[in-house]
Design a protein around this motif. Structure first.
Motif, PDB file in Angstrom:
ATOM      1  N   LEU A 119     107.131   4.374  -2.973  1.00 49.93           N
ATOM      2  CA  LEU A 119     105.866   3.640  -2.830  1.00 49.93           C
ATOM      3  C   LEU A 119     104.776   4.315  -3.647  1.00 49.93           C
ATOM      4  O   LEU A 119     103.976   3.647  -4.298  1.00 49.93           O
ATOM      5  CB  LEU A 119     105.438   3.586  -1.358  1.00 49.93           C
ATOM      6  CG  LEU A 119     105.991   2.471  -0.501  1.00 49.93           C
ATOM      7  CD1 LEU A 119     105.481   2.596   0.923  1.00 49.93           C
ATOM      8  CD2 LEU A 119     105.674   1.111  -1.063  1.00 49.93           C
ATOM      9  N   ARG A 120     104.740   5.634  -3.581  1.00 45.54           N
ATOM     10  CA  ARG A 120     103.731   6.372  -4.352  1.00 45.54           C
ATOM     11  C   ARG A 120     103.904   6.127  -5.853  1.00 45.54           C
ATOM     12  O   ARG A 120     102.928   5.934  -6.574  1.00 45.54           O
ATOM     13  CB  ARG A 120     103.818   7.866  -4.059  1.00 45.54           C
ATOM     14  CG  ARG A 120     103.343   8.255  -2.694  1.00 45.54           C
ATOM     15  CD  ARG A 120     103.393   9.778  -2.498  1.00 45.54           C
ATOM     16  NE  ARG A 120     103.473  10.158  -1.108  1.00 45.54           N
ATOM     17  CZ  ARG A 120     102.491  10.059  -0.237  1.00 45.54           C
ATOM     18  NH1 ARG A 120     101.341   9.573  -0.598  1.00 45.54           N
ATOM     19  NH2 ARG A 120     102.654  10.435   1.028  1.00 45.54           N
ATOM     20  N   LEU A 121     105.149   6.137  -6.309  1.00 48.67           N
ATOM     21  CA  LEU A 121     105.415   5.890  -7.725  1.00 48.67           C
ATOM     22  C   LEU A 121     104.989   4.483  -8.128  1.00 48.67           C
ATOM     23  O   LEU A 121     104.355   4.287  -9.168  1.00 48.67           O
ATOM     24  CB  LEU A 121     106.903   6.104  -8.036  1.00 48.67           C
ATOM     25  CG  LEU A 121     107.414   7.537  -7.974  1.00 48.67           C
ATOM     26  CD1 LEU A 121     108.933   7.578  -8.089  1.00 48.67           C
ATOM     27  CD2 LEU A 121     106.772   8.371  -9.071  1.00 48.67           C
ATOM     28  N   ALA A 122     105.344   3.503  -7.306  1.00 48.89           N
ATOM     29  CA  ALA A 122     104.985   2.119  -7.624  1.00 48.89           C
ATOM     30  C   ALA A 122     103.477   1.921  -7.576  1.00 48.89           C
ATOM     31  O   ALA A 122     102.902   1.247  -8.437  1.00 48.89           O
ATOM     32  CB  ALA A 122     105.692   1.167  -6.663  1.00 48.89           C
ATOM     33  N   ALA A 123     102.819   2.504  -6.574  1.00 50.05           N
ATOM     34  CA  ALA A 123     101.363   2.387  -6.467  1.00 50.05           C
ATOM     35  C   ALA A 123     100.685   3.044  -7.665  1.00 50.05           C
ATOM     36  O   ALA A 123      99.693   2.527  -8.188  1.00 50.05           O
ATOM     37  CB  ALA A 123     100.869   3.004  -5.162  1.00 50.05           C
ATOM     38  N   ALA A 124     101.225   4.165  -8.123  1.00 51.19           N
ATOM     39  CA  ALA A 124     100.662   4.865  -9.289  1.00 51.19           C
ATOM     40  C   ALA A 124     100.799   4.024 -10.557  1.00 51.19           C
ATOM     41  O   ALA A 124     100.040   4.198 -11.507  1.00 51.19           O
ATOM     42  CB  ALA A 124     101.344   6.208  -9.473  1.00 51.19           C
ATOM     43  N   GLN A 125     101.750   3.074 -10.545  1.00 55.38           N
ATOM     44  CA  GLN A 125     101.941   2.178 -11.685  1.00 55.38           C
ATOM     45  C   GLN A 125     101.236   0.837 -11.462  1.00 55.38           C
ATOM     46  O   GLN A 125     101.564  -0.161 -12.093  1.00 55.38           O
ATOM     47  CB  GLN A 125     103.435   1.968 -11.933  1.00 55.38           C
ATOM     48  CG  GLN A 125     104.147   3.232 -12.346  1.00 55.38           C
ATOM     49  CD  GLN A 125     105.647   3.051 -12.444  1.00 55.38           C
ATOM     50  OE1 GLN A 125     106.138   1.954 -12.649  1.00 55.38           O
ATOM     51  NE2 GLN A 125     106.381   4.138 -12.297  1.00 55.38           N
ATOM     52  N   ASP A 126     100.272   0.841 -10.533  1.00 55.19           N
ATOM     53  CA  ASP A 126      99.448  -0.331 -10.233  1.00 55.19           C
ATOM     54  C   ASP A 126     100.218  -1.521  -9.667  1.00 55.19           C
ATOM     55  O   ASP A 126      99.836  -2.669  -9.886  1.00 55.19           O
ATOM     56  CB  ASP A 126      98.629  -0.767 -11.456  1.00 55.19           C
ATOM     57  CG  ASP A 126      97.533   0.238 -11.781  1.00 55.19           C
ATOM     58  OD1 ASP A 126      96.999   0.857 -10.835  1.00 55.19           O
ATOM     59  OD2 ASP A 126      97.225   0.407 -12.973  1.00 55.19           O
ATOM     60  N   ASP A 127     101.301  -1.252  -8.931  1.00 54.27           N
ATOM     61  CA  ASP A 127     101.983  -2.318  -8.216  1.00 54.27           C
ATOM     62  C   ASP A 127     101.172  -2.598  -6.953  1.00 54.27           C
ATOM     63  O   ASP A 127     101.125  -1.775  -6.032  1.00 54.27           O
ATOM     64  CB  ASP A 127     103.416  -1.907  -7.852  1.00 54.27           C
ATOM     65  CG  ASP A 127     104.141  -3.004  -7.111  1.00 54.27           C
ATOM     66  OD1 ASP A 127     104.480  -4.021  -7.751  1.00 54.27           O
ATOM     67  OD2 ASP A 127     104.351  -2.853  -5.883  1.00 54.27           O
TER      68      ASP A 127
ATOM     69  N   LEU B 214     101.285   1.350   0.998  1.00 50.82           N
ATOM     70  CA  LEU B 214     101.023   2.787   1.055  1.00 50.82           C
ATOM     71  C   LEU B 214      99.608   3.054   1.585  1.00 50.82           C
ATOM     72  O   LEU B 214      99.393   3.971   2.373  1.00 50.82           O
ATOM     73  CB  LEU B 214     101.206   3.425  -0.323  1.00 50.82           C
ATOM     74  CG  LEU B 214     101.003   4.934  -0.394  1.00 50.82           C
ATOM     75  CD1 LEU B 214     101.968   5.662   0.544  1.00 50.82           C
ATOM     76  CD2 LEU B 214     101.182   5.413  -1.830  1.00 50.82           C
ATOM     77  N   GLY B 215      98.656   2.231   1.178  1.00 55.02           N
ATOM     78  CA  GLY B 215      97.285   2.390   1.662  1.00 55.02           C
ATOM     79  C   GLY B 215      97.189   2.206   3.169  1.00 55.02           C
ATOM     80  O   GLY B 215      96.531   2.979   3.864  1.00 55.02           O
ATOM     81  N   LYS B 216      97.864   1.186   3.666  1.00 53.91           N
ATOM     82  CA  LYS B 216      97.833   0.920   5.112  1.00 53.91           C
ATOM     83  C   LYS B 216      98.516   2.053   5.879  1.00 53.91           C
ATOM     84  O   LYS B 216      98.004   2.520   6.899  1.00 53.91           O
ATOM     85  CB  LYS B 216      98.515  -0.416   5.385  1.00 53.91           C
ATOM     86  CG  LYS B 216      98.193  -1.024   6.712  1.00 53.91           C
ATOM     87  CD  LYS B 216      98.715  -2.457   6.780  1.00 53.91           C
ATOM     88  CE  LYS B 216      98.400  -3.092   8.102  1.00 53.91           C
ATOM     89  NZ  LYS B 216      98.915  -4.462   8.193  1.00 53.91           N
ATOM     90  N   ILE B 217      99.661   2.501   5.375  1.00 53.18           N
ATOM     91  CA  ILE B 217     100.379   3.610   6.013  1.00 53.18           C
ATOM     92  C   ILE B 217      99.503   4.871   6.011  1.00 53.18           C
ATOM     93  O   ILE B 217      99.400   5.564   7.023  1.00 53.18           O
ATOM     94  CB  ILE B 217     101.721   3.880   5.296  1.00 53.18           C
ATOM     95  CG1 ILE B 217     102.699   2.739   5.587  1.00 53.18           C
ATOM     96  CG2 ILE B 217     102.313   5.221   5.706  1.00 53.18           C
ATOM     97  CD1 ILE B 217     103.955   2.771   4.728  1.00 53.18           C
TER      98      ILE B 217
END
Length: 181
Positions: free
Chosen positions: A3-11, A18-21
């Protein structure tokens, strides 16, 4: 990790989850409302409609470090609902049914939005629409429809829908009576 990797790639959906968690401190992640809010806002900026509805809810309530701003919350939710956001349609539909948060009461539009959220797969929308179909106050009573939507929401572990479905089976309303079901 992923999730961190995907979020870092603007998914956007990954950033929202990830933000909610992170905001709420779920699944072994330490609560960090500031970082969680940053990720939720990243998801909103990326066009994620669920995150827009969530942010709107936070603005309505003034929770997790978000300043209470009812007008901004309604605007955020309305915008996501207009784009077909499931949770946003449900939330705006409830506000219209209740005339809440400065939203003008409009039963027809509220019903349309709750029904659309249920048809789009929002669990809360399904549970509320099942109750509307059962009660028959906003539209004609439809017991088989109430059973259908209550079952869908109950299968997604919505407690109120599980209770409703149990009562429908127990009394044989819209479905064959089955006291064990």
């Amino acid at each position: 990790k992923y999730l961190r990797l995907a979020a870092a790639q603007d998914d956007a959906p990954s950033a929202y989850l990830l933000g909610k968690i992170t905001m709420l401190g779920w699944r072994g992640v330490s609560a960090n409302p500031v970082e969680g809010l940053r990720l939720v806002k990243q998801a909103v900026a990326g066009g994620d409609l669920d995150s827009a509805a969530f942010l709107g809810k936070l603005q309505l309530l003034g929770e997790y470090g978000v300043a209470q701003d009812v007008a901004a919350g309604v605007q955020q939710i309305s915008g996501a609902a207009a784009k077909g956001g499931r949770e946003a349609m449900y939330l705006l539909g409830l506000m219209k049914l209740q005339g809440a948060n400065g939203v003008t009461a409009d039963d027809a539009e509220g019903l349309r939005l709750v029904k659309a959220s249920a048809e789009a797969g929002d669990t809360d929308g399904m549970a509320v629409f099942a109750a509307i179909l059962y009660e028959g106050t906003l539209q004609p009573k439809d017991l088989p429809g109430a059973v259908r939507y209550a079952r869908l929401a109950a299968e997604r572990e919505d407690g109120s829908a599980q209770v409703m479905l149990g009562k429908l089976y127990y009394h044989g309303e819209g479905v064959a009576k089955d006291t064990r079901e």
